[in-house]
Write an enzyme that holds these catalytic residues in place. Sequence first.
Site, PDB file in Angstrom:
ATOM      1  N   HIS A  85       0.856  -1.193   0.000  1.00  0.00           N
ATOM      2  CA  HIS A  85       0.000   0.000   0.000  1.00  0.00           C
ATOM      3  C   HIS A  85       0.891   1.241   0.000  1.00  0.00           C
ATOM      4  O   HIS A  85       1.728   1.422   0.890  1.00  0.00           O
ATOM      5  CB  HIS A  85      -0.932  -0.001   1.209  1.00  0.00           C
ATOM      6  N   GLU A 106       1.783   3.769   3.046  1.00  0.00           N
ATOM      7  CA  GLU A 106       2.314   3.223   4.293  1.00  0.00           C
ATOM      8  C   GLU A 106       3.843   3.258   4.272  1.00  0.00           C
ATOM      9  O   GLU A 106       4.524   2.239   4.250  1.00  0.00           O
ATOM     10  CB  GLU A 106       1.753   1.810   4.496  1.00  0.00           C
ATOM     11  N   ARG A 138      -3.221   4.881  -1.949  1.00  0.00           N
ATOM     12  CA  ARG A 138      -3.084   3.534  -1.384  1.00  0.00           C
ATOM     13  C   ARG A 138      -2.812   2.457  -2.439  1.00  0.00           C
ATOM     14  O   ARG A 138      -1.984   1.566  -2.251  1.00  0.00           O
ATOM     15  CB  ARG A 138      -4.383   3.196  -0.631  1.00  0.00           C
ATOM     16  N   HIS A 148       2.785  -3.752   6.793  1.00  0.00           N
ATOM     17  CA  HIS A 148       1.836  -2.666   6.519  1.00  0.00           C
ATOM     18  C   HIS A 148       1.899  -1.654   7.663  1.00  0.00           C
ATOM     19  O   HIS A 148       2.629  -1.823   8.622  1.00  0.00           O
ATOM     20  CB  HIS A 148       0.405  -3.211   6.459  1.00  0.00           C
ATOM     21  N   GLU A 181       1.083  -4.835  11.102  1.00  0.00           N
ATOM     22  CA  GLU A 181       0.590  -3.457  10.984  1.00  0.00           C
ATOM     23  C   GLU A 181       1.404  -2.633  11.981  1.00  0.00           C
ATOM     24  O   GLU A 181       1.221  -2.761  13.193  1.00  0.00           O
ATOM     25  CB  GLU A 181      -0.905  -3.374  11.316  1.00  0.00           C
TER      26      GLU A 181
END
Length: 456
Positions: free
Chosen positions: A188, A191, A246, A316, A390
């Site tokens: 993405h 990020e 994104r 991510h 994440e």
Amino acid sequence: MELVLTLFSCSSHPYDFYKLIFTSCHGPCRDQVLHIVPETFQQVQHLQHLCSTLLLDLWKPLLPEDIWAGEDLHIRVPAPLVQDVKDSLDQHMIPYKVLIPDVQELVDQSTPRERSSHRQVPEGYVYTQYHPMEEIYQWMTQIQKSNSELVTQHYLGKTIENRTMYYLKISQPSDRTKKIIWMDCGIHAREWISPAFCQWFVKEILQNYKSDPKISRFLQNLDLYVLPVLNIDGYIYSWEKDRLWRKNRSPHMNGTCYGTDLNRNFNSSWGSIGVSYNCSSEIFCGSGPESEPETRAVAQFIERKKSDILCYLTVHSYGQYILTPYGSTTKPPSNSEELMYVAEKAAAALMGKYGTSYEVGPTSLILYKNSGSSRDWAHMIGIPFSYTFELRDKGTHGFVLPHDQIQPTCEETMLAVTTIIDYIDQKYFPGGAVMLTSSSLGLSLCLSVVLTWTVS
């Protein structure tokens, strides 16, 4: 507001539309991120309607239907709509907090003011800054040249805009076939902390593999394959045009809207849940599984190597999670207990550095349901350990993590990732890879004789 909602459906991208329709704002013109925790079903319904109608940029969760009572909601509201959205929340007595009062200010702070492509790399490479793709390409070339005994750069495929995708292979020379740990970053575009971590990871391995017994041991058995930026076109677009982009940059509907969410494009229950078929959505899943060249490049490579790959890691941001399969179903994978055990160990190691707390569990249970993710796909084709990280934070800065957080984020994440790799190394190569020389064999025989005599 009525005029806005009526005209809006004609726009291919919400922010293009706002630029066209609005020439002035009420008060200061700045995008804001609002934090809302709805308390009732009626509040949830209103928020779902508001987000769907205005196509607001949902940061957490990603879909209006995943808004739940009692759960955090982070929404990026474009400057021209900030006051209208706040008024609407007030009218429906929905409390909110301004999480990020000025998104652009945060963007400016996280983007290096001076960028030089003539920087000495890797010796002078600054790992505590975000780097544009041109510099990452140069870094990959240089890191290979400077560490040619360990690192090789390999072609993976081409992006939709015909840019070359490369991965780095870190491998100690060996006579035997080794197993593989795969890690990708930057699926993405917005990020940025993700590619920063992949670069940090490579640096740390190369700097420490001789002195760190854990790293030197697992490198005897495992090769590391690192893809620093999977979504190269999107990443470049996030530097040059839209910091919060994104998706990739594939054109749809005769070029009236762009981008597929590559992490909804893998062939794992594709298109079944947690996706959109609207190409202007942030989670548009594409025209079919592996419709995007970036997805295909990764999938075809992994498929070829899958019998040797023990672990698939995809990095991510944001939210501070270590996510296990699956996203598309709450039915646990056959090795779910072990997946959880290893993830908990990793989260504990991470927390030991700066006290940062990560939540661990299956995506479908602790975050939201989604289909077509690379993590689920990797596990479904037989790769036993598959995780999504994440990274920081929990929403204070969201996708626009300041550069002064790169180092602590990478340091703690390094501990988590090496914990996972170490576990896998110990599981599949019990006893390590100790070479028995004649002297060590003689010593062990002597010890065994002494021990046997003592016991008897």
